[in-house]
Design a protein around this motif. Structure first.
Motif, PDB file in Angstrom:
ATOM      1  N   MET A   1       0.861  -1.199   0.000  1.00 23.88           N
ATOM      2  CA  MET A   1       0.000   0.000   0.000  1.00 23.88           C
ATOM      3  C   MET A   1       0.888   1.236   0.000  1.00 23.88           C
ATOM      4  O   MET A   1       1.688   1.432   0.907  1.00 23.88           O
ATOM      5  N   LYS A   2       0.754   2.081  -1.013  1.00 22.25           N
ATOM      6  CA  LYS A   2       1.613   3.253  -1.120  1.00 22.25           C
ATOM      7  C   LYS A   2       0.937   4.461  -0.487  1.00 22.25           C
ATOM      8  O   LYS A   2      -0.220   4.752  -0.753  1.00 22.25           O
ATOM      9  N   MET A   3       1.690   5.159   0.385  1.00 21.56           N
ATOM     10  CA  MET A   3       1.180   6.346   1.067  1.00 21.56           C
ATOM     11  C   MET A   3       2.223   7.436   1.031  1.00 21.56           C
ATOM     12  O   MET A   3       3.420   7.164   1.064  1.00 21.56           O
ATOM     13  N   THR A   4       1.762   8.698   0.991  1.00 19.74           N
ATOM     14  CA  THR A   4       2.701   9.792   1.217  1.00 19.74           C
ATOM     15  C   THR A   4       3.055   9.815   2.701  1.00 19.74           C
ATOM     16  O   THR A   4       2.357   9.215   3.533  1.00 19.74           O
ATOM     17  N   THR A   5       4.121  10.527   3.022  1.00 15.46           N
ATOM     18  CA  THR A   5       4.526  10.613   4.425  1.00 15.46           C
ATOM     19  C   THR A   5       3.430  11.260   5.261  1.00 15.46           C
ATOM     20  O   THR A   5       3.148  10.835   6.386  1.00 15.46           O
ATOM     21  N   ALA A   6       2.792  12.304   4.740  1.00 15.68           N
ATOM     22  CA  ALA A   6       1.718  12.980   5.473  1.00 15.68           C
ATOM     23  C   ALA A   6       0.533  12.047   5.692  1.00 15.68           C
ATOM     24  O   ALA A   6      -0.063  12.026   6.779  1.00 15.68           O
ATOM     25  N   GLU A   7       0.184  11.261   4.676  1.00 17.54           N
ATOM     26  CA  GLU A   7      -0.929  10.306   4.812  1.00 17.54           C
ATOM     27  C   GLU A   7      -0.605   9.237   5.834  1.00 17.54           C
ATOM     28  O   GLU A   7      -1.466   8.829   6.637  1.00 17.54           O
ATOM     29  N   LEU A   8       0.638   8.770   5.850  1.00 17.13           N
ATOM     30  CA  LEU A   8       1.044   7.746   6.799  1.00 17.13           C
ATOM     31  C   LEU A   8       0.981   8.267   8.232  1.00 17.13           C
ATOM     32  O   LEU A   8       0.486   7.584   9.144  1.00 17.13           O
ATOM     33  N   ARG A   9       1.482   9.494   8.446  1.00 18.16           N
ATOM     34  CA  ARG A   9       1.435  10.096   9.789  1.00 18.16           C
ATOM     35  C   ARG A   9       0.003  10.154  10.300  1.00 18.16           C
ATOM     36  O   ARG A   9      -0.287   9.785  11.434  1.00 18.16           O
ATOM     37  N   GLN A  10      -0.909  10.615   9.440  1.00 18.90           N
ATOM     38  CA  GLN A  10      -2.307  10.757   9.842  1.00 18.90           C
ATOM     39  C   GLN A  10      -2.971   9.403  10.061  1.00 18.90           C
ATOM     40  O   GLN A  10      -3.771   9.232  10.989  1.00 18.90           O
ATOM     41  N   ALA A  11      -2.649   8.424   9.219  1.00 20.13           N
ATOM     42  CA  ALA A  11      -3.232   7.088   9.366  1.00 20.13           C
ATOM     43  C   ALA A  11      -2.837   6.459  10.697  1.00 20.13           C
ATOM     44  O   ALA A  11      -3.653   5.801  11.351  1.00 20.13           O
ATOM     45  N   PHE A  12      -1.598   6.672  11.094  1.00 22.69           N
ATOM     46  CA  PHE A  12      -1.126   6.139  12.376  1.00 22.69           C
ATOM     47  C   PHE A  12      -1.923   6.753  13.527  1.00 22.69           C
ATOM     48  O   PHE A  12      -2.427   6.050  14.406  1.00 22.69           O
ATOM     49  N   LEU A  13      -2.041   8.080  13.533  1.00 23.58           N
ATOM     50  CA  LEU A  13      -2.747   8.763  14.619  1.00 23.58           C
ATOM     51  C   LEU A  13      -4.224   8.380  14.631  1.00 23.58           C
ATOM     52  O   LEU A  13      -4.811   8.152  15.702  1.00 23.58           O
ATOM     53  N   ASP A  14      -4.839   8.295  13.449  1.00 29.32           N
ATOM     54  CA  ASP A  14      -6.257   7.938  13.373  1.00 29.32           C
ATOM     55  C   ASP A  14      -6.497   6.523  13.889  1.00 29.32           C
ATOM     56  O   ASP A  14      -7.511   6.262  14.558  1.00 29.32           O
ATOM     57  N   GLU A 105       0.223  -7.688  25.720  1.00 30.84           N
ATOM     58  CA  GLU A 105      -0.618  -8.336  24.708  1.00 30.84           C
ATOM     59  C   GLU A 105      -1.324  -7.309  23.824  1.00 30.84           C
ATOM     60  O   GLU A 105      -1.340  -7.450  22.594  1.00 30.84           O
ATOM     61  N   GLU A 106      -1.909  -6.275  24.442  1.00 33.40           N
ATOM     62  CA  GLU A 106      -2.604  -5.261  23.646  1.00 33.40           C
ATOM     63  C   GLU A 106      -1.630  -4.488  22.759  1.00 33.40           C
ATOM     64  O   GLU A 106      -1.937  -4.194  21.592  1.00 33.40           O
ATOM     65  N   ALA A 107      -0.447  -4.149  23.294  1.00 32.85           N
ATOM     66  CA  ALA A 107       0.529  -3.387  22.510  1.00 32.85           C
ATOM     67  C   ALA A 107       0.955  -4.165  21.271  1.00 32.85           C
ATOM     68  O   ALA A 107       1.056  -3.609  20.169  1.00 32.85           O
ATOM     69  N   ILE A 108       1.230  -5.442  21.443  1.00 32.10           N
ATOM     70  CA  ILE A 108       1.658  -6.285  20.320  1.00 32.10           C
ATOM     71  C   ILE A 108       0.517  -6.447  19.314  1.00 32.10           C
ATOM     72  O   ILE A 108       0.718  -6.363  18.088  1.00 32.10           O
ATOM     73  N   THR A 109      -0.696  -6.635  19.828  1.00 33.32           N
ATOM     74  CA  THR A 109      -1.859  -6.803  18.942  1.00 33.32           C
ATOM     75  C   THR A 109      -2.118  -5.552  18.119  1.00 33.32           C
ATOM     76  O   THR A 109      -2.374  -5.614  16.909  1.00 33.32           O
ATOM     77  N   PHE A 110      -2.043  -4.372  18.779  1.00 35.29           N
ATOM     78  CA  PHE A 110      -2.231  -3.100  18.055  1.00 35.29           C
ATOM     79  C   PHE A 110      -1.203  -2.961  16.942  1.00 35.29           C
ATOM     80  O   PHE A 110      -1.518  -2.567  15.812  1.00 35.29           O
ATOM     81  N   ALA A 111       0.058  -3.245  17.253  1.00 33.48           N
ATOM     82  CA  ALA A 111       1.132  -3.067  16.273  1.00 33.48           C
ATOM     83  C   ALA A 111       0.908  -3.975  15.066  1.00 33.48           C
ATOM     84  O   ALA A 111       1.058  -3.543  13.914  1.00 33.48           O
ATOM     85  N   TRP A 112       0.576  -5.217  15.338  1.00 30.68           N
ATOM     86  CA  TRP A 112       0.382  -6.177  14.247  1.00 30.68           C
ATOM     87  C   TRP A 112      -0.810  -5.771  13.371  1.00 30.68           C
ATOM     88  O   TRP A 112      -0.754  -5.847  12.142  1.00 30.68           O
ATOM     89  N   GLU A 113      -1.887  -5.315  14.000  1.00 27.58           N
ATOM     90  CA  GLU A 113      -3.071  -4.894  13.239  1.00 27.58           C
ATOM     91  C   GLU A 113      -2.758  -3.699  12.358  1.00 27.58           C
ATOM     92  O   GLU A 113      -3.151  -3.657  11.175  1.00 27.58           O
ATOM     93  N   LEU A 114      -2.045  -2.711  12.892  1.00 31.22           N
ATOM     94  CA  LEU A 114      -1.722  -1.534  12.085  1.00 31.22           C
ATOM     95  C   LEU A 114      -0.856  -1.915  10.894  1.00 31.22           C
ATOM     96  O   LEU A 114      -1.119  -1.503   9.758  1.00 31.22           O
ATOM     97  N   LEU A 115       0.190  -2.706  11.138  1.00 30.69           N
ATOM     98  CA  LEU A 115       1.142  -3.026  10.072  1.00 30.69           C
ATOM     99  C   LEU A 115       0.538  -3.919   8.997  1.00 30.69           C
ATOM    100  O   LEU A 115       0.785  -3.707   7.800  1.00 30.69           O
ATOM    101  N   THR A 116      -0.258  -4.896   9.404  1.00 27.61           N
ATOM    102  CA  THR A 116      -0.717  -5.892   8.426  1.00 27.61           C
ATOM    103  C   THR A 116      -2.100  -5.608   7.865  1.00 27.61           C
ATOM    104  O   THR A 116      -2.415  -6.037   6.746  1.00 27.61           O
ATOM    105  N   GLN A 240       6.672   3.425   0.230  1.00 29.34           N
ATOM    106  CA  GLN A 240       6.890   4.088  -1.056  1.00 29.34           C
ATOM    107  C   GLN A 240       7.834   3.295  -1.963  1.00 29.34           C
ATOM    108  O   GLN A 240       8.209   3.763  -3.038  1.00 29.34           O
ATOM    109  N   GLY A 241       8.232   2.103  -1.514  1.00 31.12           N
ATOM    110  CA  GLY A 241       9.005   1.201  -2.361  1.00 31.12           C
ATOM    111  C   GLY A 241      10.429   1.624  -2.602  1.00 31.12           C
ATOM    112  O   GLY A 241      11.001   1.301  -3.667  1.00 31.12           O
TER     113      GLY A 241
END
Length: 865
Positions: A1-14, A105-116, A240-241
């Protein structure tokens, strides 16, 4: 999934906001009240007290994109920038935090969900590490998340036990790596090939369990917590590859703009990457209030700026350019960080002034260095010269090293460090700080301050301290600190000095000479005039006249602060203050001297506000409400959830706990008495108010009248009269100088008759008299013209001193150096000196040896010819 840096920052916070996390703005790059850090270098810095349990917030989950700098102190990546794909001086750290809420457990689960699932990284591309002893984390990854055990590495404390510094919150961590593929060399973490670039760490989840003390002991935190950090630039590169952080959109746009500015066609040039990185750290640091200087944070900023300028020069820049790059930074990042735009004027001006100053330094430093290299014996630049270039001319050591490498020589690093150590010792000896009388005084008592409304109050003694120890009573003539249950005495705080006065029991029983804060107690420091004991009732009475004068000065500092920002710009921030009864002192951030016209404008504005007689209002407000109302807060300070807000009309609104006037008109008159720089980027104004200001005007007029009387005129015409006197004085000085030059010329002509010839070279080594020391240079130049070809040494005696000057005509400088010659003569008359090959000057303190020293020149010259 390709994102601009600004889009990635916002996606993380959201994403984390959807998980009930509070989105928290990035804190300043200057850590608030944390002396252990030079710069904010991780997302958790602003939450340190939350992990320690000493800061309670309205939320237990938080997320942020934190701006960070790693260019000094323990975390310093400056020297790697430009040489690697992922090192930066400035970067953004994405993070999510739990303060005693969820854990592993929650921290690891959150990280995996965001990344994958959110940014959709392939699961097979992800590799995990856990701390060797952390079986719980390993079990979560393997049995609950489902990661293949072959992609879970057990790593020791060196890499998988995180700490912010030598002390503070710490604990085991688990890291997530991304596999860039077989076409890139490198092995998984924990293997001999782990230093390759194939597997790159993208996210670190820290499980905060301990607080490490200075002695190395680790105390369990009140509640286990979570701190995570993921470099925005690294994850953007993956999405961004691209393999290098410098290939992501933000950097590519910056690099393209820099290349266009400098007319560089090769966009892969290393120096372009350095400049692009450095404009980010410099821009954000200045926007956060850091100014270039020769120490601390300011020195790191100056070093980064100068490194960027040097790389610009390597790309062919011949004029100032670095400040112009800032506009590109605004275009790339101001949407996420609007302070970049609001601070544009100050940032660009500071960068431009610093660059102009450094270009002069480059010219002076390189000239001195090149001259030294021409006479260098051996292959090493002496440490003393490296230090002189650094200390006197601000010439960076790494720049001297670059020049040395170009000449296939090296610098004496050990000698340089020796000189630096000596300088530090001199600085420590010069800083003769006295011992704080109250430094070791402790108290568990709590005093209620009632001094905003009262200047006299009945109270009870709840503690007596003598030499730092609690006692039951104190005798007459004994120094002590009295702690009262409640008091009208203001304790020194926020720049305002403590109140003085008396504690009474019918007659005076305790003379209060100062009031200080001892934790939550107010300590009345002074001398007992009669015996006192804990539990006794006293009447606390402050010196009302002194308090009133302090009020005038304190309220004036608020008006002064607002006026400075109006005249000089919004970058002005308070850097310190001292409010006394007889004057005020105000330190503020500004990058150049304040002009006389600007000072007058500031003074006029303050006096206008005084005449407006605006009522002063104080309110207790929530800190966020206060900031929303526009209240000024001290830079780098931390505040309680509820704060006291002091406003004077719509002109000034600040957070302040001090005492103030009822209306601005009470101040009467405001007069600035001095303005000066006290550190790089910091200025100081001293001023007076009220009766002191009125007396200042009276005294100034009296002095003006006296000057007018001496000049036989009146005060209205004194300027014209002084101008006439100065013009006449300058005219007489010019006539005198002409006469002295004529005498010097005549004396020089007479001296030529005593010139000798040594091995076919003319030598004139003679004592000269009847001329001023500053005329020696003119005399030497005239003699060199007349002698044609030769060597000249002149000595001039004064009271207990000698002035020497040596000159060598251009045709002889390859054999004879004027600097060496004058140094040889100076050594015999108790002095030293040096200079160029064609002209050099020196001084000495033994005029009785001048004749013999001049005689020695003949034999010395013979050895050179």
């Amino acid at each position: 999934m390709k994102m601009t840096t600004a889009e990635l920052r916002q996606a993380f916070l959201d994403f984390f906001a959807s998980k009930q996390h509070q989105i928290v703005d990035s804190s300043s790059l200057v850590p608030a009240n944390d002396p252990t850090l030079l710069f904010t270098n991780a997302g958790m810095n602003q939450f340190k007290d939350c992990f320690l349990g000493s800061d309670k917030r309205a939320y237990t989950r938080a997320t942020s994109s934190q701006r960070c700098v790693r260019a000094g102190g323990k975390h310093n990546d400056l020297e790697n920038v430009g040489y690697t794909a992922r090192h930066h001086t400035f970067f953004e750290m994405l993070g999510n935090f739990s303060f005693g809420d969820y854990f592993k457990e929650e921290a690891i689960t959150f990280a995996w969900e965001l990344l994958t699932e959110v940014i959709k990284l392939p699961k097979e591309k992800l590799w995990v590490t856990v701390f060797t002893e952390d079986d719980e984390a390993a079990d979560i990854w393997i049995n609950k998340i489902g990661v293949d055990p072959e992609r879970v590495s057990r790593i020791g404390a060196k890499d998988n036990f995180w700490s912010m510094g030598d002390t503070g919150p710490c604990g085991p961590c688990t890291e997530i790596f991304y596999d860039h593929g077989e076409h890139i060399w490198g092995g998984p973490p924990g293997t001999p090939e782990e230093d390759g670039d194939r597997y790159i760490e993208i996210w670190n989840l820290v499980f905060m369990q301990y607080n490490r003390h200075a002695d190395g002991t680790m105390e369990p935190l009140p509640k286990p917590s979570v701190d995570t950090g993921m470099g925005l630039e690294r994850i953007a590169a993956i999405l961004q590859g691209v393999h290098s952080n410098y290939e992501i959109d933000i950097f590519q746009n910056l690099i393209a703009d820099i290349a266009k500015l400098l007319k560089v066609e090769d966009l892969s040039a290393k120096s372009l990457r350095v400049i692009a990185d450095h404009i980010r750290s410099c821009g954000f640091l200045i926007a956060d209030g850091v100014m270039p200087s020769n120490e601390g944070r300011g020195y790191v900023l100056r070093r980064i700026i100068r490194r960027a300028i040097r790389h610009g020069n390597q790309l062919g820049a011949t004029e100032v350019f670095f400040w112009k790059v800032y506009q590109s930074l605004i275009e790339q990042m101001a949407q996420a960080y609007p302070e970049l735009k609001t601070q544009q004027t100050i940032v660009e001006k500071v960068l431009r002034l610093e660059e102009e100053q450094f270009l002069k330094t480059l010219d002076r430093g390189l000239a001195i260095l090149n001259e030294a290299l021409a006479d260098l014996q051996g292959d090493t630049i002496p440490g003393e010269l490296v230090f002189k270039l650094y200390d006197t001319y601000g010439f960076p050591v790494d720049l001297t090293n670059d020049v040395a490498r170009e000449r296939n020589i090296k610098i004496d690093e050990a000698g340089f460090e020796k000189e630096m150590a000596a300088q530090r010792q001199r600085a420590q000896q010069a800083s003769n700080f006295g011992k704080d009388y109250n430094a070791d005084v402790k108290s568990d008592q709590v005093t209620d301050f009632i001094g905003y409304e009262n200047e006299v109050a009945e109270s009870e003694i709840i503690e007596i301290l003598v030499d730092g120890a609690a006692v039951d009573s104190v005798n007459a003539e004994q120094k002590a600190i009295i702690v009262l249950k409640d008091t009208p005495f203001y304790a020194e705080s926020g720049g305002q000095v403590g109140d003085t006065g008396q504690l009474l029991q019918g007659g005076a029983v305790f003379d209060v000479q100062d009031t200080v804060k001892i934790s939550k107690a107010f300590g009345h420091q002074g001398i007992a005039l009669a015996p006192l004991a804990v539990g006794e009732k006293v009447q606390a009475k402050i010196d009302s006249s002194r308090r009133q004068s302090i009020k005038l000065n304190h309220s004036a500092t608020h008006l002064l602060h607002a006026a400075l920002r109006q005249v000089l710009g919004e970058h002005v921030n308070q850097k310190g203050s001292l409010v006394l009864s007889d004057k005020l002192r105000f330190d503020f951030s500004h990058f150049e001297a304040v002009t006389a016209a600007e000072l007058q404008q500031v003074e006029d504005i303050v006096n206008e506000q005084i005449r407006n007689n605006n009522p002063l209002e104080t309110r207790l407000m929530a800190i966020e409400d206060a900031k929303a109302a526009g209240a000024m807060a001290l830079f780098g300070e931390k505040y309680d959830d509820e704060v006291r807000v002091v406003s004077m009309g719509d002109f000034s609104i600040e957070l302040c706990g001090g005492t103030h006037v009822q209306a601005t008109g009470d101040i009467g008159l405001f007069k600035i008495t001095s303005e000066a720089g006290i550190a790089a980027g910091v200025r100081r104004i001293e001023a007076i108010t009220g009766q002191a200001a009125c007396q200042y005007v009276v005294d100034t007029q009296a002095r003006l009248n006296k000057i007018a009387a001496l000049l036989k005129t009146d005060s209205n015409n004194v300027i014209d009269k002084v101008t006439q006197v100065l013009d006449k004085s300058k005219s007489l000085e010019k006539e005198l100088q002409k006469l002295q030059d004529k005498l010097s010329s005549q004396a020089g002509s007479d001296l030529l008759a005593s010139a000798k010839e040594i091995s076919g070279t003319k030598l004139l080594a003679s004592e000269i008299s009847g001329v001023q020391p500053k005329a020696l240079r003119t005399t030497l130049d005239q003699l060199k013209q007349k002698i044609g070809s030769g060597v000249i040494v002149l000595g001039l005696k004064g009271e207990q001193k000698v002035n020497l000057i040596a000159g060598v005509t251009d045709d002889l400088t390859s054999k004879v150096k004027a600097g060496e010659l004058v140094a040889m003569v100076a050594a015999q008359v108790g002095g030293k000196g040096g200079g160029r090959a064609d002209m050099a000057q020196a001084g000495g303190s033994q005029p009785e040896n001048l004749a013999s020293a001049l005689q020695s020149v003949e034999s010395w010259l013979a050895t050179k010819l």
